[in-house]
Write a protein that holds these residues in place. Sequence first.
Motif, mmCIF file in Angstrom:
data_model
loop_
_atom_site.group_PDB
_atom_site.id
_atom_site.type_symbol
_atom_site.label_atom_id
_atom_site.label_comp_id
_atom_site.label_asym_id
_atom_site.label_seq_id
_atom_site.Cartn_x
_atom_site.Cartn_y
_atom_site.Cartn_z
ATOM 1 N N PRO A 87 -2.899 3.446 -16.353
ATOM 2 C CA PRO A 87 -3.399 3.767 -15.016
ATOM 3 C C PRO A 87 -4.795 4.382 -15.075
ATOM 4 N N GLN A 88 -5.430 4.452 -13.916
ATOM 5 C CA GLN A 88 -6.771 5.038 -13.845
ATOM 6 C C GLN A 88 -6.652 6.560 -13.979
ATOM 7 N N GLY A 89 -7.464 7.156 -14.865
ATOM 8 C CA GLY A 89 -7.501 8.617 -14.992
ATOM 9 C C GLY A 89 -6.172 9.266 -15.311
ATOM 10 N N PRO A 147 -15.729 -3.079 -5.043
ATOM 11 C CA PRO A 147 -16.234 -1.747 -4.706
ATOM 12 C C PRO A 147 -15.140 -0.675 -4.728
ATOM 13 N N ASN A 148 -15.542 0.572 -4.831
ATOM 14 C CA ASN A 148 -14.598 1.697 -4.770
ATOM 15 C C ASN A 148 -13.725 1.571 -3.522
ATOM 16 N N GLY A 149 -12.441 1.766 -3.725
ATOM 17 C CA GLY A 149 -11.527 1.796 -2.582
ATOM 18 C C GLY A 149 -11.101 0.433 -2.063
ATOM 19 N N CYS A 150 -11.478 -0.657 -2.758
ATOM 20 C CA CYS A 150 -11.149 -1.998 -2.222
ATOM 21 C C CYS A 150 -9.709 -2.406 -2.536
ATOM 22 N N GLY A 151 -9.035 -1.644 -3.425
ATOM 23 C CA GLY A 151 -7.620 -1.947 -3.679
ATOM 24 C C GLY A 151 -7.305 -2.443 -5.086
ATOM 25 N N LYS A 152 -8.233 -2.280 -6.028
ATOM 26 C CA LYS A 152 -7.999 -2.784 -7.398
ATOM 27 C C LYS A 152 -6.820 -2.062 -8.056
ATOM 28 N N SER A 153 -6.845 -0.720 -8.005
ATOM 29 C CA SER A 153 -5.755 0.035 -8.652
ATOM 30 C C SER A 153 -4.438 -0.230 -7.944
ATOM 31 N N THR A 154 -4.491 -0.371 -6.643
ATOM 32 C CA THR A 154 -3.265 -0.656 -5.881
ATOM 33 C C THR A 154 -2.714 -2.021 -6.291
ATOM 34 N N LEU A 155 -3.593 -2.990 -6.494
ATOM 35 C CA LEU A 155 -3.132 -4.312 -6.936
ATOM 36 C C LEU A 155 -2.452 -4.201 -8.306
ATOM 37 N N ASP A 185 -6.574 -0.133 -16.226
ATOM 38 C CA ASP A 185 -7.378 0.261 -15.069
ATOM 39 C C ASP A 185 -8.547 1.128 -15.527
ATOM 40 N N GLU A 186 -9.705 0.556 -15.548
ATOM 41 C CA GLU A 186 -10.949 1.222 -15.955
ATOM 42 C C GLU A 186 -10.861 1.851 -17.356
ATOM 43 N N PRO A 187 -10.511 1.057 -18.366
ATOM 44 C CA PRO A 187 -10.410 1.628 -19.715
ATOM 45 C C PRO A 187 -11.760 2.014 -20.302
ATOM 46 N N MET A 198 -12.822 -2.951 -14.069
ATOM 47 C CA MET A 198 -14.002 -2.187 -14.497
ATOM 48 C C MET A 198 -15.113 -2.281 -13.464
ATOM 49 N N HIS A 199 -16.062 -1.357 -13.576
ATOM 50 C CA HIS A 199 -17.191 -1.349 -12.647
ATOM 51 C C HIS A 199 -18.470 -1.893 -13.266
ATOM 52 N N GLU A 200 -18.539 -1.916 -14.604
ATOM 53 C CA GLU A 200 -19.789 -2.346 -15.228
ATOM 54 C C GLU A 200 -19.854 -3.871 -15.156
ATOM 55 N N GLY A 221 0.848 -1.198 0.000
ATOM 56 C CA GLY A 221 0.000 0.000 0.000
ATOM 57 C C GLY A 221 0.872 1.231 0.000
ATOM 58 N N TYR A 222 0.422 2.237 0.707
ATOM 59 C CA TYR A 222 1.083 3.538 0.685
ATOM 60 C C TYR A 222 1.400 3.923 2.127
ATOM 61 N N GLY A 223 2.650 3.896 2.500
ATOM 62 C CA GLY A 223 2.978 4.268 3.881
ATOM 63 C C GLY A 223 2.481 3.204 4.833
HETATM 64 N N1 LIG Z 1 -1.527 7.411 -3.680
HETATM 65 C C1 LIG Z 1 -2.169 7.015 -2.571
HETATM 66 N N2 LIG Z 1 -1.728 7.388 -1.348
HETATM 67 C C2 LIG Z 1 -2.346 6.984 -0.207
HETATM 68 N N3 LIG Z 1 -3.461 6.196 -0.193
HETATM 69 C C3 LIG Z 1 -3.941 5.805 -1.390
HETATM 70 C C4 LIG Z 1 -3.324 6.182 -2.626
HETATM 71 N N4 LIG Z 1 -4.031 5.626 -3.653
HETATM 72 C C5 LIG Z 1 -5.042 4.938 -3.059
HETATM 73 N N5 LIG Z 1 -4.981 5.039 -1.720
HETATM 74 C C6 LIG Z 1 -5.902 4.400 -0.770
HETATM 75 O O1 LIG Z 1 -5.889 2.999 -0.977
HETATM 76 C C7 LIG Z 1 -7.203 2.463 -0.879
HETATM 77 C C8 LIG Z 1 -7.500 1.662 -2.133
HETATM 78 O O2 LIG Z 1 -7.426 2.504 -3.255
HETATM 79 P P1 LIG Z 1 -7.468 1.964 -4.750
HETATM 80 O O3 LIG Z 1 -7.217 3.145 -5.608
HETATM 81 O O4 LIG Z 1 -6.571 0.812 -4.881
HETATM 82 O O5 LIG Z 1 -8.984 1.477 -4.828
HETATM 83 P P2 LIG Z 1 -9.831 0.984 -6.088
HETATM 84 O O6 LIG Z 1 -10.355 -0.357 -5.744
HETATM 85 O O7 LIG Z 1 -9.037 1.126 -7.312
HETATM 86 O O8 LIG Z 1 -11.043 2.020 -6.079
HETATM 87 P P3 LIG Z 1 -11.846 2.723 -7.313
HETATM 88 O O9 LIG Z 1 -12.846 1.720 -7.780
HETATM 89 O O10 LIG Z 1 -12.500 3.886 -6.657
HETATM 90 O O11 LIG Z 1 -10.861 3.115 -8.353
HETATM 91 C C9 LIG Z 1 -8.148 3.642 -0.664
HETATM 92 O O12 LIG Z 1 -8.483 3.681 0.694
HETATM 93 C C10 LIG Z 1 -7.314 4.847 -1.033
HETATM 94 O O13 LIG Z 1 -7.646 5.947 -0.231
#
Ligand SMILES: Nc1ncnc2c1ncn2[C@@H]1O[C@H](COP(=O)(O)OP(=O)(O)OP(=O)(O)O)[C@@H](O)[C@H]1O
Length: 287
Positions: free
Chosen positions: A103-105, A57-65, A184-186, A217-219, A32-34
């Motif tokens: 990447p997303q956006g 769901p939003n924020g579950c960690g997809k982009s981080t993965l 990521d969400e193309p 994706m979300h759809e 993750g981050y920090g």
């Molecule tokens: N650059 C960052 N620095 C600190 N925390 C982050 C950073 N990017 C994401 N997070 C946190 O990590 C968690 C997961 O974020 P992530 O972007 O992986 O979610 P996601 O599943 O891709 O969501 P979404 O569907 O909204 O894109 C969230 O709580 C977010 O606040």
Amino acid sequence: MSQDQGPPPEPDKAVALSQGPARLSAQGIRGGYGRGDVVKGVDFRAREGAVTILVGPNGCGKSTLLKLLSRLLQPREGSVLLDGTPLRDIPTRRVAQRLALLPQGPVAPEGLTVRELVAQGRFPHHSLVRQWSRDDARAVEAAMASAGVTEFAAQRVDELSGGQRQRCWIAMVLAQETEILLLDEPTTFLDLKVQFDLMQLLRDIAHRSGRTLVVVMHELNVAATFADHLVMMRDGVVVADGPVREVFTSGNLARVFDLDANILTDPETGRPICVPRLATDRALAAE
Ligand SMILES: Nc1ncnc2c1ncn2[C@@H]1O[C@H](COP(=O)(O)OP(=O)(O)OP(=O)(O)O)[C@@H](O)[C@H]1O
Ligand SMILES: [Mg+2]
């Protein structure tokens, strides 16, 4: 989109692809981050020639993965393997020649034209001795044609609509001509027809040329239509993972999204479709 649109894959083919050899895999990754982990112990496999779709769901960690899988972030624990070799041991340029991440956006530098943006996809193939070539020009034109942006080639990216711009980014990633694509969400911002066209294009790229795709994706119904392999995530862990028909169930949709939905079957393809239920419908049905 100019690509031929093949028929939907045979159900057996999707299942076989869903169980094929892994090109990119992760074992027990956390990161993750920090402080604190966002991805909390994930096993993941992107199968050769398959479209793997990641939902949650939003924020579950997809982009981080995806960042962990593409080395934008280092896992705190566990490892990512590219064709069996730890990603951290492969030189950066070599990784970029084999694996592309959209990447997303993403934000384009101001004033860049579409052709200039797409050409950036060729950078990993250049070196001091290997500069711009005919091959690069061909790859850029082909990628723009596939993503349907040739008509905007000379326009500035920042002057296009959201959906047009999204397609330019996809063209840039296609121009990179990597065996593995992480997107990521193309399809966000695209109208439904263009979403379908794009997903057909991506599926053809996977099925016809054996490239390995991971798409967030979300759809959900678009995901169920195009995934060979579906991964559902919640709160930093994978909750369900497998061929679409096994994973796309009302139980999993409730578990992952808190969504109350009926699952129907597309009579033409046999693929599942989810129809969310409204609380008022449930109340009426109960009367
Ligand atoms: N650059 C960052 N620095 C600190 N925390 C982050 C950073 N990017 C994401 N997070 C946190 O990590 C968690 C997961 O974020 P992530 O972007 O992986 O979610 P996601 O599943 O891709 O969501 P979404 O569907 O909204 O894109 C969230 O709580 C977010 O606040
Ligand atoms: Mg995200």
